[in-house]
Design a protein around this motif. Structure first.
Motif, PDB file in Angstrom:
ATOM      1  N   ARG A 453       0.869  -1.184   0.000  1.00  7.59           N
ATOM      2  CA  ARG A 453       0.000   0.000   0.000  1.00  7.59           C
ATOM      3  C   ARG A 453       0.900   1.226   0.000  1.00  7.59           C
ATOM      4  NH1 ARG A 453      -3.891  -0.087   4.780  1.00  7.59           N
ATOM      5  NH2 ARG A 453      -5.227   1.138   3.384  1.00  7.59           N
ATOM      6  N   VAL A 454       0.684   2.115  -0.955  1.00  5.74           N
ATOM      7  CA  VAL A 454       1.590   3.242  -1.194  1.00  5.74           C
ATOM      8  C   VAL A 454       0.852   4.556  -0.984  1.00  5.74           C
ATOM      9  CG1 VAL A 454       3.128   4.366  -2.857  1.00  5.74           C
ATOM     10  CG2 VAL A 454       2.831   1.862  -2.902  1.00  5.74           C
ATOM     11  N   ALA A 455       1.407   5.411  -0.107  1.00  3.82           N
ATOM     12  CA  ALA A 455       0.918   6.786   0.066  1.00  3.82           C
ATOM     13  C   ALA A 455       2.058   7.726  -0.341  1.00  3.82           C
ATOM     14  CB  ALA A 455       0.501   7.038   1.513  1.00  3.82           C
ATOM     15  N   ASN A 456       1.775   8.619  -1.268  1.00  6.17           N
ATOM     16  CA  ASN A 456       2.817   9.484  -1.815  1.00  6.17           C
ATOM     17  C   ASN A 456       2.438  10.948  -1.588  1.00  6.17           C
ATOM     18  OD1 ASN A 456       4.938  10.611  -3.160  1.00  6.17           O
ATOM     19  ND2 ASN A 456       4.415   9.817  -5.179  1.00  6.17           N
ATOM     20  N   ALA A 457       3.288  11.668  -0.869  1.00  9.46           N
ATOM     21  CA  ALA A 457       3.052  13.087  -0.588  1.00  9.46           C
ATOM     22  C   ALA A 457       4.069  13.925  -1.362  1.00  9.46           C
ATOM     23  CB  ALA A 457       3.157  13.352   0.909  1.00  9.46           C
ATOM     24  N   GLY A 458       3.775  14.162  -2.649  1.00 10.69           N
ATOM     25  CA  GLY A 458       4.601  15.043  -3.464  1.00 10.69           C
ATOM     26  C   GLY A 458       5.951  14.493  -3.856  1.00 10.69           C
ATOM     27  N   HIS A 459       6.174  13.209  -3.686  1.00  7.79           N
ATOM     28  CA  HIS A 459       7.488  12.625  -3.938  1.00  7.79           C
ATOM     29  C   HIS A 459       7.485  11.865  -5.270  1.00  7.79           C
ATOM     30  CE1 HIS A 459      11.386  11.792  -2.080  1.00  7.79           C
ATOM     31  NE2 HIS A 459      11.363  10.629  -2.703  1.00  7.79           N
ATOM     32  N   ILE A 460       8.699  11.530  -5.757  1.00 11.40           N
ATOM     33  CA  ILE A 460       8.796  10.638  -6.912  1.00 11.40           C
ATOM     34  C   ILE A 460       8.184   9.293  -6.523  1.00 11.40           C
ATOM     35  CG2 ILE A 460      10.390   9.397  -8.412  1.00 11.40           C
ATOM     36  CD1 ILE A 460      12.320  11.707  -8.182  1.00 11.40           C
ATOM     37  N   PRO A 461       7.244   8.757  -7.291  1.00 10.78           N
ATOM     38  CA  PRO A 461       6.612   7.489  -6.901  1.00 10.78           C
ATOM     39  C   PRO A 461       7.595   6.331  -6.977  1.00 10.78           C
ATOM     40  CG  PRO A 461       5.911   8.136  -9.101  1.00 10.78           C
ATOM     41  CD  PRO A 461       6.687   9.296  -8.552  1.00 10.78           C
ATOM     42  N   PRO A 462       7.305   5.245  -6.253  1.00  9.85           N
ATOM     43  CA  PRO A 462       8.194   4.080  -6.314  1.00  9.85           C
ATOM     44  C   PRO A 462       8.239   3.496  -7.723  1.00  9.85           C
ATOM     45  CG  PRO A 462       6.652   3.916  -4.478  1.00  9.85           C
ATOM     46  CD  PRO A 462       6.184   5.047  -5.330  1.00  9.85           C
ATOM     47  N   LEU A 463       9.350   2.856  -8.031  1.00  6.45           N
ATOM     48  CA  LEU A 463       9.534   2.195  -9.324  1.00  6.45           C
ATOM     49  C   LEU A 463       9.584   0.694  -9.072  1.00  6.45           C
ATOM     50  CD1 LEU A 463      10.147   2.684 -12.386  1.00  6.45           C
ATOM     51  CD2 LEU A 463      12.573   2.539 -11.772  1.00  6.45           C
ATOM     52  N   ILE A 464       8.714  -0.063  -9.753  1.00  2.00           N
ATOM     53  CA  ILE A 464       8.713  -1.522  -9.645  1.00  2.00           C
ATOM     54  C   ILE A 464       9.527  -2.068 -10.813  1.00  2.00           C
ATOM     55  CG2 ILE A 464       7.328  -3.607  -9.456  1.00  2.00           C
ATOM     56  CD1 ILE A 464       6.900  -1.571  -7.206  1.00  2.00           C
ATOM     57  N   VAL A 465      10.638  -2.731 -10.498  1.00  2.00           N
ATOM     58  CA  VAL A 465      11.537  -3.266 -11.519  1.00  2.00           C
ATOM     59  C   VAL A 465      11.320  -4.762 -11.605  1.00  2.00           C
ATOM     60  CG1 VAL A 465      13.927  -3.464 -12.290  1.00  2.00           C
ATOM     61  CG2 VAL A 465      13.207  -1.470 -10.934  1.00  2.00           C
ATOM     62  N   ARG A 466      10.861  -5.223 -12.773  1.00  2.03           N
ATOM     63  CA  ARG A 466      10.631  -6.646 -13.006  1.00  2.03           C
ATOM     64  C   ARG A 466      11.792  -7.168 -13.845  1.00  2.03           C
ATOM     65  NH1 ARG A 466       5.942  -3.834 -13.036  1.00  2.03           N
ATOM     66  NH2 ARG A 466       4.366  -4.571 -11.550  1.00  2.03           N
ATOM     67  N   ASP A 467      12.622  -8.024 -13.228  1.00  2.00           N
ATOM     68  CA  ASP A 467      13.886  -8.444 -13.828  1.00  2.00           C
ATOM     69  C   ASP A 467      13.700  -8.950 -15.246  1.00  2.00           C
ATOM     70  OD1 ASP A 467      15.384  -7.776 -11.655  1.00  2.00           O
ATOM     71  OD2 ASP A 467      15.272  -9.751 -10.728  1.00  2.00           O
ATOM     72  N   GLY A 468      14.445  -8.346 -16.164  1.00  2.82           N
ATOM     73  CA  GLY A 468      14.469  -8.803 -17.545  1.00  2.82           C
ATOM     74  C   GLY A 468      13.235  -8.465 -18.335  1.00  2.82           C
ATOM     75  N   ARG A 469      12.283  -7.749 -17.725  1.00  2.00           N
ATOM     76  CA  ARG A 469      11.053  -7.465 -18.456  1.00  2.00           C
ATOM     77  C   ARG A 469      10.782  -5.978 -18.584  1.00  2.00           C
ATOM     78  NH1 ARG A 469       6.520 -10.573 -15.466  1.00  2.00           N
ATOM     79  NH2 ARG A 469       7.867 -10.226 -13.643  1.00  2.00           N
ATOM     80  N   SER A 470      10.582  -5.292 -17.467  1.00  2.00           N
ATOM     81  CA  SER A 470      10.180  -3.896 -17.552  1.00  2.00           C
ATOM     82  C   SER A 470      10.371  -3.224 -16.203  1.00  2.00           C
ATOM     83  CB  SER A 470       8.716  -3.776 -17.993  1.00  2.00           C
ATOM     84  OG  SER A 470       7.864  -4.350 -17.007  1.00  2.00           O
TER      85      SER A 470
END
Length: 566
Positions: A453-470
């Motif tokens: 669960r992600v709450a973002n207050a004006g920050h760069i959002p998290p990046l989900i890195v899927r190995d070898g895909r995207s």
């Protein structure tokens, strides 16, 4: 009587005794005589030598230019050129134009001479070359005294012009040095800028020392010297002791000489011992000092103008040093404070089911300390991770960062919802730090299910890195902390065992003049191509983006531990 026909130089009625009576005052003046007649060269040479001058005589313009080239290579240009306006290969005015077009010869004064009765339209008529006149004009025949007086006056005027030009150049160099000094953003950069200015002003090696309140010594050297071997720590300690003794109780500028036994070798030239001429001035608070040092070996007398310029350089350096030294002391406190509260790899809490890697890189030494932070905490049955940044660069920003991190630790003891935590942090800033704002991204992760669960207050959002895909950013956004605006509910997603979740502060990618969206896309592309593993991901991104950043960089990467992908 000496007739004009037999002596084209001397006036009719001059006696040989009159010619011999020219005041032969000793002089170091060299006169280049350019006359197309052998008799004229002989007569002018005789008069000038008897007046105490050295004479070089040639017959044509091309011979004159060739002679000047030879003397230029040997470093001995004549002090004045006495040029006939009627030469066989070019006019005297053309010769002067060619001479003045050569930068290294342009300072040689030219005295044109011609015979009485030159008609308009003759090559010797100045009206034919109004832009090519000389530094003086002599009409022959003339008395030996008049010839000598004209030559001496031309040389004196040229030397005065050269002195004025040299003074103007030195003032220009001083102004340029002061601009560089005022632009310095660290004590070391200040010392280097002042040393470069001193070396350019004096044309000699120079060293500048900026001494701080706690005896920290910043030694500056010109760019041409920095790549050479420098004196050791003992030499620097000796300089600190000497500067403290010489500036104790001092007010204003002091100029003195430190003899070689007291002044360590190697500050001006590697391994060489020199007496040093020191220009010393304490900072206004008396806790620091500035010293501009130049070697005295080979200098026979003190140059008051040179020392006045160095004194002004030292004063400008001292004025710039005090606020820089204060700021860097504050910066050291802020860095120590920030580092002491950032999660270190060896102090990360045990977080079952999750691997976490953190990185923190302070801004380059020329910029201010920021308020970047990250945290990894237990929250109920899950794991709470956060990355944030207090807006601004100062000790206050670092202090507020510590308060936010402590408040987050306290709040998550009985509350794990990231949106609720963001609202509480927002109220805390409004209550205790009105006018201060911050960004933060909070992620609550259940290691058993992969639910995040992600709450973002004006920050760069998290990046989900899927190995070898995207790699894709989480679609989570909200207002900054400290504004009192409502925060949206958390964004939910599920992490797969091979996924890596990356959170960074904008210091990693933000570049002046580049749209943040462009930088975020570059980050996404780089993360997609990173090797497997959390350390590899962080190291790849720091290698791509983390050099000479203008802001601090905080980075946190995590993954579930269901699979060993390292």
């Amino acid at each position: 009587m000496v007739e004009q026909a037999s002596n084209p130089v001397c006036s009719t009625g001059e006696s040989e005794a009159d010619l011999m009576s020219v005041d032969a005052r000793p002089t170091d003046t060299t006169v280049l005589v350019v006359d197309h007649t052998a008799a004229g060269r002989f007569a002018l040479g005789t008069v000038l030598r008897r007046a105490g001058h050295q004479v070089v005589a040639v017959g044509t313009g091309h011979e004159a230019l060739a002679e000047l080239d030879v003397r230029l290579r040997k470093g001995g240009l004549p002090d004045v050129a006495l040029v006939d306006v009627e030469l066989p290969d070019m006019s005297g005015f053309e010769l002067r134009r060619r001479l003045k077009a050569r930068p290294h010869m342009a300072g040689v004064p030219v005295v044109h001479f011609s015979a009485v009765g030159a008609e308009p339209g003759d090559p010797g008529d100045p009206a034919e070359a109004p832009d090519a006149g000389g530094d003086a004009r002599l009409t022959l025949p003339a008395s030996p005294g008049e010839i000598d007086a004209v030559v001496r006056a031309a040389v004196r005027a040229a030397r005065l012009r050269a002195d004025d030009q040299a003074a103007a150049r030195r003032l220009t160099l001083l102004s340029e040095a002061i601009v560089a000094i005022q632009s310095a953003r660290s004590p070391q950069e200040l010392a280097d800028a002042a040393a470069e200015g001193a070396a350019r002003l004096t044309g000699a090696p120079a060293a500048v020392f900026v001494l701080g309140p706690d005896d920290e010594l910043y030694r500056g050297a010109p760019r041409s010297r920095t790549s050479l071997a420098l004196p050791d720590a003992d030499a620097h300690r000796a300089v600190v002791t000497l500067l403290r003794r010489l500036t104790h109780g001092q007010a204003g500028v002091r100029i003195t000489t430190a003899s070689a036994p007291l002044w360590p070798a190697g500050f001006f030239r590697p391994g060489m011992q020199h007496d040093a001429r020191l220009v010393l001035i304490p900072t206004q608070d008396g806790r620091g000092a500035v010293c501009v040092a130049t070697p005295t070996r080979g200098v026979r007398r003190v140059d008051p103008e040179r020392e006045s310029l160095l004194a002004r350089l030292a004063q400008a350096t001292a004025l710039a040093a005090e606020p820089l030294l204060m700021y860097w002391a504050e910066r050291h406190v802020a860095l120590t404070l920030q580092h002491s509260f950032l999660p270190q790899p060896h102090r990360l809490p045990e977080l079952p089911g999750v691997d976490v890697v953190v990185r923190y890189v302070p801004a380059s030494h020329e910029t201010e300390i920021g308020g970047d932070f990250c945290a990894a905490l237990r929250a109920g049955e899950g794991v709470l991770v956060a990355v944030g940044d207090v807006v601004g660069h100062s000790l206050e920003a670092a202090t507020v960062m510590v308060e936010i991190r402590h408040a987050l630790r306290a709040y998550c003891v009985d509350e794990s919802d990231p949106a609720v935590l963001a609202e509480r942090l927002d109220r805390m800033l409004q209550l205790y730090h009105r006018g201060v704002s911050a960004t933060v991204c909070l992620v609550l992760l259940d290691p058993g299910t992969g639910r995040a669960r992600v709450a973002n207050a004006g920050h760069i959002p998290p990046l989900i890195v899927r190995d070898g895909r995207s790699a894709d950013y989480v679609k989570a956004a909200g207002p900054l902390l400290g504004l009192g605006l409502p925060h949206p509910p958390p964004t939910e997603l599920f992490l797969e065992p091979a996924d890596r979740l990356l959170m960074v502060t904008d210091g990693l990618i933000e570049t002046r003049g580049t749209d943040l969206a462009v930088s975020m896309e570059q980050l996404r592309a780089a993360a997609t191509g990173a090797m497997p593993g959390l350390d590899a991901l962080c190291d790849t991104l720091l290698s791509c983006f983390g050099h000479d950043r203008e802001d601090d960089v905080a980075m946190l990467a995590l993954r579930l531990t269901d699979q060993d992908l390292s």
